[in-house]
Design a protein around this motif. Structure first.
Motif, PDB file in Angstrom:
ATOM      1  N   LEU A   1       0.824  -1.205   0.000  1.00  0.00           N
ATOM      2  CA  LEU A   1       0.000   0.000   0.000  1.00  0.00           C
ATOM      3  C   LEU A   1       0.862   1.261   0.000  1.00  0.00           C
ATOM      4  O   LEU A   1       0.484   2.273  -0.609  1.00  0.00           O
ATOM      5  N   LYS A   2       2.008   1.199   0.652  1.00  0.00           N
ATOM      6  CA  LYS A   2       2.911   2.345   0.630  1.00  0.00           C
ATOM      7  C   LYS A   2       3.482   2.539  -0.770  1.00  0.00           C
ATOM      8  O   LYS A   2       3.603   3.681  -1.255  1.00  0.00           O
ATOM      9  N   ARG A   3       3.813   1.439  -1.449  1.00  0.00           N
ATOM     10  CA  ARG A   3       4.310   1.532  -2.823  1.00  0.00           C
ATOM     11  C   ARG A   3       3.227   2.091  -3.742  1.00  0.00           C
ATOM     12  O   ARG A   3       3.508   2.883  -4.647  1.00  0.00           O
ATOM     13  N   VAL A   4       1.986   1.678  -3.522  1.00  0.00           N
ATOM     14  CA  VAL A   4       0.857   2.193  -4.309  1.00  0.00           C
ATOM     15  C   VAL A   4       0.721   3.698  -4.093  1.00  0.00           C
ATOM     16  O   VAL A   4       0.566   4.468  -5.058  1.00  0.00           O
ATOM     17  N   GLU A   5       0.810   4.118  -2.841  1.00  0.00           N
ATOM     18  CA  GLU A   5       0.678   5.545  -2.515  1.00  0.00           C
ATOM     19  C   GLU A   5       1.781   6.363  -3.182  1.00  0.00           C
ATOM     20  O   GLU A   5       1.516   7.418  -3.775  1.00  0.00           O
ATOM     21  N   ASN A   6       3.019   5.868  -3.105  1.00  0.00           N
ATOM     22  CA  ASN A   6       4.144   6.601  -3.697  1.00  0.00           C
ATOM     23  C   ASN A   6       3.996   6.712  -5.214  1.00  0.00           C
ATOM     24  O   ASN A   6       4.214   7.775  -5.806  1.00  0.00           O
ATOM     25  N   ALA A   7       3.609   5.601  -5.839  1.00  0.00           N
ATOM     26  CA  ALA A   7       3.453   5.593  -7.294  1.00  0.00           C
ATOM     27  C   ALA A   7       2.290   6.486  -7.720  1.00  0.00           C
ATOM     28  O   ALA A   7       2.394   7.246  -8.691  1.00  0.00           O
ATOM     29  N   ALA A   8       1.168   6.398  -7.000  1.00  0.00           N
ATOM     30  CA  ALA A   8      -0.006   7.206  -7.344  1.00  0.00           C
ATOM     31  C   ALA A   8       0.291   8.697  -7.188  1.00  0.00           C
ATOM     32  O   ALA A   8      -0.125   9.515  -8.034  1.00  0.00           O
ATOM     33  N   ASP A   9       1.006   9.057  -6.145  1.00  0.00           N
ATOM     34  CA  ASP A   9       1.370  10.461  -5.942  1.00  0.00           C
ATOM     35  C   ASP A   9       2.251  10.961  -7.091  1.00  0.00           C
ATOM     36  O   ASP A   9       2.067  12.088  -7.589  1.00  0.00           O
ATOM     37  N   PHE A  10       3.191  10.135  -7.522  1.00  0.00           N
ATOM     38  CA  PHE A  10       4.070  10.511  -8.631  1.00  0.00           C
ATOM     39  C   PHE A  10       3.257  10.708  -9.915  1.00  0.00           C
ATOM     40  O   PHE A  10       3.444  11.692 -10.650  1.00  0.00           O
ATOM     41  N   ILE A  11       2.354   9.781 -10.183  1.00  0.00           N
ATOM     42  CA  ILE A  11       1.538   9.850 -11.403  1.00  0.00           C
ATOM     43  C   ILE A  11       0.646  11.095 -11.378  1.00  0.00           C
ATOM     44  O   ILE A  11       0.483  11.780 -12.388  1.00  0.00           O
ATOM     45  N   LYS A  12       0.062  11.391 -10.219  1.00  0.00           N
ATOM     46  CA  LYS A  12      -0.739  12.613 -10.090  1.00  0.00           C
ATOM     47  C   LYS A  12       0.098  13.854 -10.390  1.00  0.00           C
ATOM     48  O   LYS A  12      -0.360  14.789 -11.065  1.00  0.00           O
ATOM     49  N   ASP A  13       1.327  13.853  -9.898  1.00  0.00           N
ATOM     50  CA  ASP A  13       2.204  15.009 -10.097  1.00  0.00           C
ATOM     51  C   ASP A  13       2.558  15.222 -11.566  1.00  0.00           C
ATOM     52  O   ASP A  13       2.946  16.333 -11.960  1.00  0.00           O
ATOM     53  N   GLN A  14       2.414  14.182 -12.389  1.00  0.00           N
ATOM     54  CA  GLN A  14       2.683  14.318 -13.819  1.00  0.00           C
ATOM     55  C   GLN A  14       1.519  14.970 -14.559  1.00  0.00           C
ATOM     56  O   GLN A  14       1.644  15.319 -15.739  1.00  0.00           O
ATOM     57  N   GLY A  15       0.371  15.109 -13.866  1.00  0.00           N
ATOM     58  CA  GLY A  15      -0.783  15.762 -14.486  1.00  0.00           C
ATOM     59  C   GLY A  15      -1.986  14.874 -14.681  1.00  0.00           C
ATOM     60  O   GLY A  15      -2.952  15.259 -15.357  1.00  0.00           O
ATOM     61  N   VAL A  16      -1.973  13.682 -14.107  1.00  0.00           N
ATOM     62  CA  VAL A  16      -3.122  12.772 -14.223  1.00  0.00           C
ATOM     63  C   VAL A  16      -4.190  13.188 -13.216  1.00  0.00           C
ATOM     64  O   VAL A  16      -3.932  13.242 -12.005  1.00  0.00           O
ATOM     65  N   GLU A  17      -5.393  13.484 -13.718  1.00  0.00           N
ATOM     66  CA  GLU A  17      -6.490  13.903 -12.857  1.00  0.00           C
ATOM     67  C   GLU A  17      -7.825  13.514 -13.464  1.00  0.00           C
ATOM     68  O   GLU A  17      -7.918  13.221 -14.662  1.00  0.00           O
ATOM     69  N   ASP A  18      -8.844  13.483 -12.636  1.00  0.00           N
ATOM     70  CA  ASP A  18     -10.220  13.179 -13.086  1.00  0.00           C
ATOM     71  C   ASP A  18     -10.299  11.845 -13.823  1.00  0.00           C
ATOM     72  O   ASP A  18     -11.068  11.692 -14.791  1.00  0.00           O
TER      73      ASP A  18
END
Length: 273
Positions: free
Chosen positions: A5-22
């Motif tokens: 779950l920590k790996r999921v959180e780190n990866a998801a945060d990185f992907i969001k920071d690239q501009g993935v939304e909605d």
């Protein structure tokens, strides 16, 4: 589970920071089927190698990247290259992308694969809507301590493949004039293709197609509450059905041959989800 779950959180945060939304829908694209992602408008490409704590795809025909953008009116994140148990990853690792889809806000996922035909009524090049599955991998991605805030300890698999999406897919195939089979997908661990004896067993147990993916991803999708539509491309008849050897190149070639019908089906499903 906490480490995953920590790996999921780190990866998801990185992907969001690239501009993935909605995000609305995830696409998991099987061998030879990754071209669908090339139709995504204003694509944002994120290589797996850039994502922290993320596995790397090692299979020929898998690009190893996410593609984000709009496809037929929906915000999608397409997984061009999935992970498999036979690559040496744990069941928990190969299903990290499914958990990421949920973390990014997706409500549904279209899961696709290349599969071997067990049902003798099938022919290579058929598309099969997956109606149910059999886990014959000998493992389960939910083994271990459960986090009740993420999903239930004992997920119900009665409707692993969303019934409403099955109705939708039947109607779409009929409207488009696309022949579509229906059946049960049986997941093996791989990497060896199944023996003729294993295929005879699979048929007795109720399988219509076999492969080395999908089953763990669908289990985790149910765990986190994602609705699932599943499509198999029957790229070859499984061992013993026809008297011919099996090879991965055939999988890629047949996937390419049926791509147009596959593309039409996925686009229309997306539009109506």
């Amino acid at each position: 589970m906490q480490e995953i779950l920590k790996r999921v959180e780190n990866a998801a945060d990185f992907i969001k920071d690239q501009g993935v939304e909605d995000l609305e829908v995830g696409l998991i694209l099987g061998s030879g089927l990754g071209k669908v992602a090339e139709m995504i408008e204003n694509p944002l490409i994120i290589s797996y190698t850039d994502i922290p704590d993320f596995p790397i795809s090692t299979v020929a025909g898998h690009a190893g990247q996410f593609v984000y953008g709009t496809l037929n009116g929906k915000k999608v994140l397409a997984q061009q290259g999935r992970f498999h148990y036979y690559e040496g990853y744990s069941m928990q690792e190969i299903t990290i992308p499914v958990r990421i889809l949920k973390a990014l806000g997706a409500h549904s996922v279209i899961i696709t694969n290349a599969a071997g035909g067990v049902n003798k009524a099938f022919t290579p090049g058929d598309l099969m809507m997956i109606t149910d599955q059999i886990n014959y991998t000998g493992d389960n991605p939910l083994i271990g301590r459960n986090d009740d805030e993420v999903g239930p300890r004992f997920p119900d698999m009665s409707y692993a493949y969303d019934v409403d999406y099955q109705v939708l897919m039947r109607n779409i195939a009929k409207d488009l004039g696309i022949k579509i089979q229906e059946g049960v997908y049986m997941g093996y661990s791989g990497p060896t293709y199944e023996t003729p004896a294993e295929i005879r067993m699979s048929r007795i147990l109720g399988a219509d197609a076999v492969g080395m993916s999908t089953v763990p991803e669908v289990i985790v999708a149910q765990h986190v509450g994602l609705r699932v539509a599943g499509i198999s491309c029957i790229t070859n008849m499984a061992a013993g059905v026809l008297d011919q050897p099996l090879n991965h190149q055939e999988v890629i070639e047949v996937s390419a041959r049926v791509y147009d019908h596959f593309k039409q089906l996925v686009l229309e499903i997306l539009k109506q989800m």
